[in-house]
Design an enzyme around this catalytic site. Structure first.
Site, mmCIF file in Angstrom:
data_model
loop_
_atom_site.group_PDB
_atom_site.id
_atom_site.type_symbol
_atom_site.label_atom_id
_atom_site.label_comp_id
_atom_site.label_asym_id
_atom_site.label_seq_id
_atom_site.Cartn_x
_atom_site.Cartn_y
_atom_site.Cartn_z
ATOM 1 N N LYS A 44 84.742 36.897 7.329
ATOM 2 C CA LYS A 44 83.574 37.687 8.255
ATOM 3 C C LYS A 44 82.244 36.646 8.392
ATOM 4 C CE LYS A 44 83.188 42.068 6.813
ATOM 5 N NZ LYS A 44 83.073 43.456 7.116
ATOM 6 N N LYS A 46 80.421 36.316 5.729
ATOM 7 C CA LYS A 46 79.409 37.055 5.007
ATOM 8 C C LYS A 46 79.820 36.777 3.332
ATOM 9 C CE LYS A 46 78.412 41.217 7.526
ATOM 10 N NZ LYS A 46 78.255 42.789 7.297
#
Ligand code: C2G
Length: 134
Positions: A44, A46
């Site tokens: 993602k 992240k």
């Protein structure tokens, strides 16, 4: 028993997360949280401050949360809905419309995000640099 599911990273747990979990639980009797693994987080884009195990421990301490499972891929949602007999899928409305493909399998609810707070805001305000929504 009406079962609800929601997905997320839930890093640096804050009141915006608590609000969505509280409101998600109001849509049923049993709330499952599919928690992004560290590996999925990197997919993602992240990098969470807390590890999966630490984030899982925090979520399990929340009275609205009944069960935590790992979120490992973007495409496990239909399988999860079937496997766990989910009646309602809940996400914050920053995802509005993105999971409508689940409508043939379960109720889909997008709830307003809590304004002003996010994991990336916390990191930026603390001067921790690298931002990541949440
Ligand atoms: N959220 C919210 N209000 C905020 C911040 C977050 O309601 N101020 C909600 C988000 O909308 C989401 C949940 O809290 O429903 C978790 O947020 P994140 O940890 O940022 O999750 P995200 O990165 O959006 O991952 O497959 C779905 C993804 O795993 C969702």
């Amino acid at each position: 028993m009406k079962k609800v599911i929601t997905y997320g990273t839930f890093d640096l747990l804050h009141y915006g997360h608590i609000n969505i979990l509280k409101r998600a639980k109001q849509h049923g009797d049993f709330l499952i949280v599919a928690l992004s693994t560290d590996e999925f987080n990197s997919l993602k884009g992240k990098a969470s401050y807390f590890s999966y195990e630490e984030r899982k421990q925090l979520l399990e301490a929340i009275k609205y949360v009944d069960h935590v499972i790992p979120e490992e891929t973007w495409d496990q949602k239909i399988r999860d809905v079937r496997k766990y007999g989910i009646d309602c899928f809940v996400m914050g409305n920053d995802w509005e419309g993105k999971f409508d493909f689940l409508k043939p399998y379960t109720e889909v609810v997008y709830l307003p995000r809590t304004p002003e707070i996010s994991t990336s805001k916390i990191k930026n305000d603390l001067g921790l640099g690298f931002g990541s929504a949440g």
